[in-house]
Design an enzyme around this catalytic site. Structure first.
Site, PDB file in Angstrom:
ATOM      1  N   ASN A 160       0.795  -1.231   0.000  1.00  0.00           N
ATOM      2  CA  ASN A 160       0.000   0.000   0.000  1.00  0.00           C
ATOM      3  C   ASN A 160       0.826   1.279   0.000  1.00  0.00           C
ATOM      4  O   ASN A 160       0.310   2.338  -0.347  1.00  0.00           O
ATOM      5  CB  ASN A 160      -0.956   0.005   1.206  1.00  0.00           C
ATOM      6  CG  ASN A 160      -0.219   0.062   2.511  1.00  0.00           C
ATOM      7  OD1 ASN A 160       0.791  -0.597   2.671  1.00  0.00           O
ATOM      8  ND2 ASN A 160      -0.699   0.859   3.439  1.00  0.00           N
ATOM      9  N   GLU A 258       4.565  -4.218  12.138  1.00  0.00           N
ATOM     10  CA  GLU A 258       3.653  -3.078  11.990  1.00  0.00           C
ATOM     11  C   GLU A 258       2.444  -3.621  11.250  1.00  0.00           C
ATOM     12  O   GLU A 258       2.535  -3.941  10.069  1.00  0.00           O
ATOM     13  CB  GLU A 258       4.295  -1.967  11.154  1.00  0.00           C
ATOM     14  CG  GLU A 258       5.573  -1.405  11.723  1.00  0.00           C
ATOM     15  CD  GLU A 258       5.338  -0.471  12.891  1.00  0.00           C
ATOM     16  OE1 GLU A 258       4.182  -0.083  13.132  1.00  0.00           O
ATOM     17  OE2 GLU A 258       6.313  -0.151  13.583  1.00  0.00           O
ATOM     18  N   CYS A 292      -2.914   1.716   6.793  1.00  0.00           N
ATOM     19  CA  CYS A 292      -3.142   1.111   8.109  1.00  0.00           C
ATOM     20  C   CYS A 292      -3.608   2.155   9.108  1.00  0.00           C
ATOM     21  O   CYS A 292      -4.308   1.848  10.055  1.00  0.00           O
ATOM     22  CB  CYS A 292      -1.863   0.466   8.601  1.00  0.00           C
ATOM     23  SG  CYS A 292      -0.491   1.614   8.639  1.00  0.00           S
ATOM     24  N   GLU A 471       8.946   1.455  15.375  1.00  0.00           N
ATOM     25  CA  GLU A 471       9.957   2.014  14.479  1.00  0.00           C
ATOM     26  C   GLU A 471      10.087   3.489  14.811  1.00  0.00           C
ATOM     27  O   GLU A 471       9.141   4.104  15.305  1.00  0.00           O
ATOM     28  CB  GLU A 471       9.531   1.854  13.012  1.00  0.00           C
ATOM     29  CG  GLU A 471       9.675   0.440  12.488  1.00  0.00           C
ATOM     30  CD  GLU A 471       9.381   0.313  10.987  1.00  0.00           C
ATOM     31  OE1 GLU A 471       8.790   1.241  10.407  1.00  0.00           O
ATOM     32  OE2 GLU A 471       9.751  -0.722  10.418  1.00  0.00           O
TER      33      GLU A 471
HETATM   34  P1  NDP Z   1       0.289  -9.017   3.779  1.00  0.00           P
HETATM   35  O1  NDP Z   1       0.451  -9.364   5.184  1.00  0.00           O
HETATM   36  O2  NDP Z   1      -0.436  -9.954   2.903  1.00  0.00           O
HETATM   37  O3  NDP Z   1       1.712  -8.819   3.067  1.00  0.00           O
HETATM   38  C1  NDP Z   1       2.725  -7.979   3.534  1.00  0.00           C
HETATM   39  C2  NDP Z   1       4.038  -8.484   2.982  1.00  0.00           C
HETATM   40  O4  NDP Z   1       4.303  -9.760   3.530  1.00  0.00           O
HETATM   41  C3  NDP Z   1       4.050  -8.673   1.468  1.00  0.00           C
HETATM   42  O5  NDP Z   1       5.348  -8.435   0.972  1.00  0.00           O
HETATM   43  C4  NDP Z   1       3.706 -10.146   1.322  1.00  0.00           C
HETATM   44  O6  NDP Z   1       4.104 -10.678   0.099  1.00  0.00           O
HETATM   45  C5  NDP Z   1       4.498 -10.702   2.483  1.00  0.00           C
HETATM   46  N1  NDP Z   1       4.032 -11.992   2.956  1.00  0.00           N
HETATM   47  C6  NDP Z   1       2.794 -12.541   2.868  1.00  0.00           C
HETATM   48  N2  NDP Z   1       2.780 -13.773   3.443  1.00  0.00           N
HETATM   49  C7  NDP Z   1       4.036 -13.974   3.918  1.00  0.00           C
HETATM   50  C8  NDP Z   1       4.658 -15.046   4.625  1.00  0.00           C
HETATM   51  N3  NDP Z   1       3.976 -16.141   4.968  1.00  0.00           N
HETATM   52  N4  NDP Z   1       5.966 -14.933   4.959  1.00  0.00           N
HETATM   53  C9  NDP Z   1       6.647 -13.824   4.654  1.00  0.00           C
HETATM   54  N5  NDP Z   1       6.136 -12.780   3.962  1.00  0.00           N
HETATM   55  C10 NDP Z   1       4.833 -12.850   3.620  1.00  0.00           C
HETATM   56  O7  NDP Z   1      -0.284  -7.570   3.789  1.00  0.00           O
HETATM   57  P2  NDP Z   1      -0.641  -6.663   2.575  1.00  0.00           P
HETATM   58  O8  NDP Z   1       0.475  -6.607   1.600  1.00  0.00           O
HETATM   59  O9  NDP Z   1      -1.970  -7.125   2.115  1.00  0.00           O
HETATM   60  O10 NDP Z   1      -0.694  -5.216   3.232  1.00  0.00           O
HETATM   61  C11 NDP Z   1      -1.825  -4.713   3.770  1.00  0.00           C
HETATM   62  C12 NDP Z   1      -1.774  -4.858   5.263  1.00  0.00           C
HETATM   63  O11 NDP Z   1      -0.632  -4.213   5.799  1.00  0.00           O
HETATM   64  C13 NDP Z   1      -2.965  -4.206   5.908  1.00  0.00           C
HETATM   65  O12 NDP Z   1      -3.574  -5.067   6.809  1.00  0.00           O
HETATM   66  C14 NDP Z   1      -2.362  -3.003   6.640  1.00  0.00           C
HETATM   67  O13 NDP Z   1      -3.016  -2.605   7.766  1.00  0.00           O
HETATM   68  C15 NDP Z   1      -0.996  -3.437   6.922  1.00  0.00           C
HETATM   69  N6  NDP Z   1      -0.135  -2.278   6.992  1.00  0.00           N
HETATM   70  C16 NDP Z   1       0.341  -1.876   8.215  1.00  0.00           C
HETATM   71  C17 NDP Z   1       1.121  -0.740   8.338  1.00  0.00           C
HETATM   72  C18 NDP Z   1       1.672  -0.327   9.662  1.00  0.00           C
HETATM   73  O14 NDP Z   1       2.607   0.483   9.688  1.00  0.00           O
HETATM   74  N7  NDP Z   1       1.177  -0.809  10.767  1.00  0.00           N
HETATM   75  C19 NDP Z   1       1.456   0.068   7.170  1.00  0.00           C
HETATM   76  C20 NDP Z   1       0.919  -0.440   5.961  1.00  0.00           C
HETATM   77  C21 NDP Z   1       0.155  -1.581   5.892  1.00  0.00           C
HETATM   78  P3  NDP Z   1       3.081 -10.801  -1.134  1.00  0.00           P
HETATM   79  O15 NDP Z   1       2.222  -9.588  -1.134  1.00  0.00           O
HETATM   80  O16 NDP Z   1       3.982 -10.875  -2.289  1.00  0.00           O
HETATM   81  O17 NDP Z   1       2.301 -12.056  -0.907  1.00  0.00           O
END
Ligand code: NDP
Length: 502
Positions: A160, A258, A292, A471
């Site tokens: 995002n 996060e 988020c 962070e």
């Molecule tokens: P995901 O948890 O699906 O993915 C985040 C990252 O983790 C991606 O690079 C994804 O790869 C990777 N990933 C997924 N499964 C695994 C695994 N089993 N092992 C290691 N890496 C993995 O989240 P989203 O990408 O859908 O992001 C949206 C989410 O992130 C929302 O829920 C949001 O709230 C949260 N978010 C939190 C923030 C914060 O600062 N607290 C900031 C921004 C977002 P791939 O996509 O290639 O599968």
């Protein structure tokens, strides 16, 4: 070569390990432009072998070069050179991010890329002021506490805000002398792949920053489970965070997570209501609603609710939806078709739960090339109760849920009644209310009378299921360094002699 991509950018996205781009091979994944639905690039996935090479390259750079012991002035020079490089390539980075994410070019240039550049400046300045501790209370001894780089970090970024969020991780990691392997989301590899090239052009030595591209279930899992990784920094969904932390726990590897949010935006009658209205719209609809820290639950004191909601809905319906490449666009497409469908499904869920649909709730239809894009109308519902799914699930789209309250206690009770606790927004000009609510809200950040304002010196992260660890300046220093105590006598000591009896 796709006409939408900058001319110097390949549409075959590979990994970059030890300073060298991998050759295109392995499982292929399409990368789409969300504004048109058109495939613009192909990602070549890194499998476990490639991840192993990346971790080994990072380990070599850490163990066998002078990187970890670089004088602070040299490290600062490098971080500032990276900042300059990002600024010089801001348009290119924003364009690549826009092509993957569909957030408007204006927002990307003014917020995301600016922030990416600033992250490096911030840590360049921070490391010039770091210090150790001395304990000399024990007579005849001095204990010096120093911090040292840890080793290899796995940095996992979401889709995002790829560059803004991943750059924070990379800047903190390398500022304290570590090396890393970065894994972007497979949906949004474009800008980060370019970003890592720019780091090398700015002088980052080979192997210090490596990038592996691919799905979380393949590339991400291989990285998280690699025995050569010393730290994991993850931003993403709560369920993925749970899985990563349990895997890291098996190897006793510290991680920061996060995660998601369902943040309350509380507006008391004592607020500056015009400003609170502007902020409520920005807090839920900026970044196409995919953040988020979105103020996705808007809690209004009953006496102001009708007027506030009326004005909010009028403004939401006038938000300019369209081509994210154009400066006048205020809301672009969602990042993927699957995500669009998920967000839209909440309109049906809301109605099924007895909520009132105030505006939006359907796909926005655009013409021409944009007809295939993943656009959703800015949506708002009046929820029946805080326990409904639209008030509890993170929708992660341009979707606001309104609730009302009669008393301070009811407002804080609703705000805290969620699995999440990332941020809260609080609007009131009544000081005792502000003081009390700042104390009572269970979230890692409370923004009072302001939209999102990230202070990098201060820790950022969530309570409850919104995360583990923080962070920010000192929080990042603690995470990316090991702490060592060196104890020395201040004069020669007398050591008890053993083993001298006949
Ligand atoms: P995901 O948890 O699906 O993915 C985040 C990252 O983790 C991606 O690079 C994804 O790869 C990777 N990933 C997924 N499964 C695994 C695994 N089993 N092992 C290691 N890496 C993995 O989240 P989203 O990408 O859908 O992001 C949206 C989410 O992130 C929302 O829920 C949001 O709230 C949260 N978010 C939190 C923030 C914060 O600062 N607290 C900031 C921004 C977002 P791939 O996509 O290639 O599968």
């Amino acid at each position: 070569m796709n006409a939408l991509l900058p001319t110097q950018f390949s549409s075959n996205i590979t990994s970059l390990i030890g300073g060298k781009a991998s050759s295109p091979s392995g499982h292929q994944l399409p990368v789409f432009y969300p504004a048109t639905g058109q495939q613009i690039a192909t990602l070549h996935e890194a499998d476990a072998d490639e991840v192993d090479q990346a971790v080994k390259a990072a380990r070599r750079a850490f163990d066998t070069t002078d990187w970890a012991r670089l004088p602070v002035e040299k490290r600062q020079e490098l971080l500032l050179a990276i900042q300059a490089k990002i600024i010089a390539h801001a348009d290119e980075l924003a364009r690549l991010e826009c092509l993957n994410l569909g957030v408007s070019m204006r927002e990307l240039r003014e917020r995301h890329v600016k922030r990416a550049a600033y992250n490096f400046r911030f840590f360049a300045e921070y490391i010039g002021q770091t210090k150790g501790d001395v304990y000399d209370q024990t007579t005849g001894y001095r204990s010096v506490v120093v911090r040292e780089p840890v080793g290899v970090a796995a940095l996992i970024a979401p889709w995002n805000a790829p560059t803004a969020l991943a750059s924070m991780k990379v800047a903190a990691c390398i500022a304290f002398g570590n090396t890393c392997v970065l894994k972007p989301s497979e949906q949004t590899p474009l800008a980060l792949r370019c970003f890592v090239d720019l780091l090398h052009e700015a002088g980052v030595p080979d192997g210090v920053v490596n990038i592996v591209n691919g799905r979380g279930s393949v590339t991400g899992e291989a990285l998280v489970n690699h025995p050569g990784v010393d730290r994991i920094s993850f931003t993403g969904g709560t369920e993925t965070g749970r899985r990563i932390m349990s895997q890291a726990g098996l190897r006793l590897k510290p991680c920061t997570l996060e995660l998601g949010g369902k943040s309350a935006n509380i507006v008391f009658a004592s607020a500056d209501l015009d400003r609170a209205l502007d902020a409520a719209l920005v807090s839920i609809y900026s970044n196409n609603g995919q953040q988020c820290l979105a103020g996705s639950r808007i809690l209004l004191e009953k006496s102001i609710a009708d007027d506030f909601i009326g004005r909010f809905v009028e403004r939401a319906a006038k938000i300019r939806i369209g081509d994210p490449m154009l400066d006048e666009t205020e809301l672009g497409p969602l990042a993927s078709s699957g995500h669009r469908d998920r967000v839209l499904s909440f309109a049906d869920i809301a109605v099924g739960e007895g909520a009132e649909l105030l505006t939006g709730g359907k796909a926005a239809s655009l013409s021409g090339d944009l007809a295939g894009g993943y656009f959703v109308e800015p949506t708002a519902v009046f929820a029946k109760s805080n326990s409904s799914r639209v008030c509890q699930d993170e929708i992660f789209g341009p979707f606001a849920a309104f609730l009302t309250f009669d008393s301070y206690e009811e407002a804080i009770g609703m705000a805290n009644d969620t699995q999440f606790g990332l941020v809260s927004y609080l609007w009131s000009d009544h000081l005792p209310t502000v003081e009390a609510a700042s104390r009572d809200l269970k979230s890692g950040v409370v923004w009072v009378n302001t939209t999102m304002t990230r202070e990098l010196r201060a820790p950022f992260g969530g309570y409850k299921d919104s995360g583990v660890g923080r962070e920010g300046g000192e929080a990042s220093e603690q995470f990316y360094t090991e702490i060592k105590t060196v104890t020395t006598p201040t004069r020669p000591i007398t050591v008890k002699k053993i083993g001298i009896s006949d």
